[in-house]
Scaffold this motif. Structure first.
Motif, PDB file in Angstrom:
ATOM      1  N   SER A 162      -6.309  -4.227   3.032  1.00  0.00           N
ATOM      2  CA  SER A 162      -6.190  -4.149   1.578  1.00  0.00           C
ATOM      3  C   SER A 162      -7.490  -4.532   0.886  1.00  0.00           C
ATOM      4  O   SER A 162      -7.711  -4.193  -0.268  1.00  0.00           O
ATOM      5  CB  SER A 162      -5.065  -5.072   1.087  1.00  0.00           C
TER       6      SER A 162
ATOM      7  N   THR B 296      -3.207   4.138  -2.257  1.00  0.00           N
ATOM      8  CA  THR B 296      -3.275   3.079  -3.254  1.00  0.00           C
ATOM      9  C   THR B 296      -3.201   1.746  -2.529  1.00  0.00           C
ATOM     10  O   THR B 296      -2.194   1.421  -1.894  1.00  0.00           O
ATOM     11  CB  THR B 296      -2.123   3.183  -4.271  1.00  0.00           C
ATOM     12  N   LYS B 297      -4.279   0.974  -2.596  1.00  0.00           N
ATOM     13  CA  LYS B 297      -4.352  -0.295  -1.882  1.00  0.00           C
ATOM     14  C   LYS B 297      -3.571  -1.379  -2.618  1.00  0.00           C
ATOM     15  O   LYS B 297      -3.088  -1.177  -3.730  1.00  0.00           O
ATOM     16  CB  LYS B 297      -5.814  -0.688  -1.710  1.00  0.00           C
TER      17      LYS B 297
ATOM     18  N   ASN C  26      -4.587  -3.932  -4.108  1.00  0.00           N
ATOM     19  CA  ASN C  26      -5.216  -4.328  -5.369  1.00  0.00           C
ATOM     20  C   ASN C  26      -5.232  -3.195  -6.381  1.00  0.00           C
ATOM     21  O   ASN C  26      -5.950  -3.251  -7.385  1.00  0.00           O
ATOM     22  CB  ASN C  26      -6.639  -4.826  -5.109  1.00  0.00           C
ATOM     23  N   LYS C  27      -4.455  -2.125  -6.097  1.00  0.00           N
ATOM     24  CA  LYS C  27      -4.289  -0.961  -6.968  1.00  0.00           C
ATOM     25  C   LYS C  27      -5.484   0.003  -6.937  1.00  0.00           C
ATOM     26  O   LYS C  27      -5.471   1.019  -7.635  1.00  0.00           O
ATOM     27  CB  LYS C  27      -4.009  -1.373  -8.417  1.00  0.00           C
ATOM     28  N   GLU C  28      -6.492  -0.314  -6.154  1.00  0.00           N
ATOM     29  CA  GLU C  28      -7.611   0.619  -5.999  1.00  0.00           C
ATOM     30  C   GLU C  28      -7.113   1.860  -5.255  1.00  0.00           C
ATOM     31  O   GLU C  28      -6.346   1.754  -4.302  1.00  0.00           O
ATOM     32  CB  GLU C  28      -8.743  -0.036  -5.204  1.00  0.00           C
ATOM     33  N   ILE C  29      -7.553   3.025  -5.698  1.00  0.00           N
ATOM     34  CA  ILE C  29      -7.146   4.278  -5.068  1.00  0.00           C
ATOM     35  C   ILE C  29      -8.297   4.840  -4.241  1.00  0.00           C
ATOM     36  O   ILE C  29      -9.414   4.997  -4.741  1.00  0.00           O
ATOM     37  CB  ILE C  29      -6.702   5.312  -6.118  1.00  0.00           C
TER      38      ILE C  29
ATOM     39  N   GLN D 256       0.842  -1.204   0.000  1.00  0.00           N
ATOM     40  CA  GLN D 256       0.000   0.000   0.000  1.00  0.00           C
ATOM     41  C   GLN D 256       0.876   1.252   0.000  1.00  0.00           C
ATOM     42  O   GLN D 256       1.966   1.271   0.562  1.00  0.00           O
ATOM     43  CB  GLN D 256      -0.913   0.023   1.226  1.00  0.00           C
TER      44      GLN D 256
END
Length: 219
Positions: A210, A138-139, A141-144, A116
């Motif tokens: 996450s 930014t987690k 899993n790439k989620e922001i 992260q």
């Protein structure tokens, strides 16, 4: 005269450039610095989460969080008109428990590192004595997740008074919750709820941030 005018224009340009952050460089205001320090502590908590355990993460984050948030201001806001009805001892107890609850939430949520990343991306004056600082998380899993911090200046120091997560005010959520609990259960009911929530948070070690959403848990 032409030469003098050129020099003057050059100096004005350089002063203007000096007042702006360089591209790719971290923001330098005191308000942004508060968020940078908080972000750094959260990353450290995640990277050492298993080794520290909940109690270790709590001790790590407690001083940073206390220096980052204006808890007296926040508690007055979330209790609304009920704050005026509390005596000085009740106010101290509520402030202590609310602060501990906040630290416990962060200690529980930020416990496992999977890459992260935090980044402070912008800042602006929201109104006099109030700065707005945007920080992205930014987690794994790439989620922001967009975090908008509102900081109030008090005696030369900047402190967080609200966080908007994906556009939702956490202060407003807590205000609604706390006022309802105070209405239904009174001061004792609110403090009992806070203490119970702290115990619950200290016992949770399995939630993976996450894959979790960022927000305020209900009482």
């Amino acid at each position: 005269m032409k030469k003098f005018g050129w020099i003057t224009s050059y100096c004005i340009l350089m002063i203007g450039l000096a007042s702006q952050p360089l591209l790719g460089q971290p923001l330098q205001s005191k308000a942004a610095d508060v968020i940078e320090k908080l972000n750094a502590a959260l990353v450290e908590s995640m990277k050492n989460g298993d080794e520290l355990g909940f109690s270790g993460r709590y001790r790590l984050l407690e001083p940073v969080i206390k220096n980052s948030f204006d808890f007296p201001y926040i508690v007055r806001k979330v209790t609304g008109k009920y704050w005026k009805d509390m005596d000085e001892n009740q106010r101290k107890i509520l402030l202590k428990n609310y602060t501990a609850w906040t630290v416990a939430k962060y200690a529980q949520r930020f416990h496992r590192y999977k890459g992260q990343k935090f980044e402070v991306v912008s800042e602006s004056e929201f109104r006099p004595r109030v700065m707005k600082v945007k920080s992205n998380l930014t987690k794994a899993n790439k989620e922001i997740i967009e975090l908008i911090y509102f900081l109030l200046e008090n005696k030369g120091s900047w402190r967080i008074v609200d966080i908007h997560v994906s556009g939702v005010s956490q202060l407003a959520i807590n205000r609604t919750q706390f006022k309802q609990v105070l209405k239904d259960k009174g001061f004792d009911g609110l403090n009992t709820g806070l203490k119970e929530k702290i115990k619950e948070l200290s016992a949770i070690e399995k939630t993976d941030f996450s894959s979790d959403t960022y927000g305020e848990p209900t009482l």
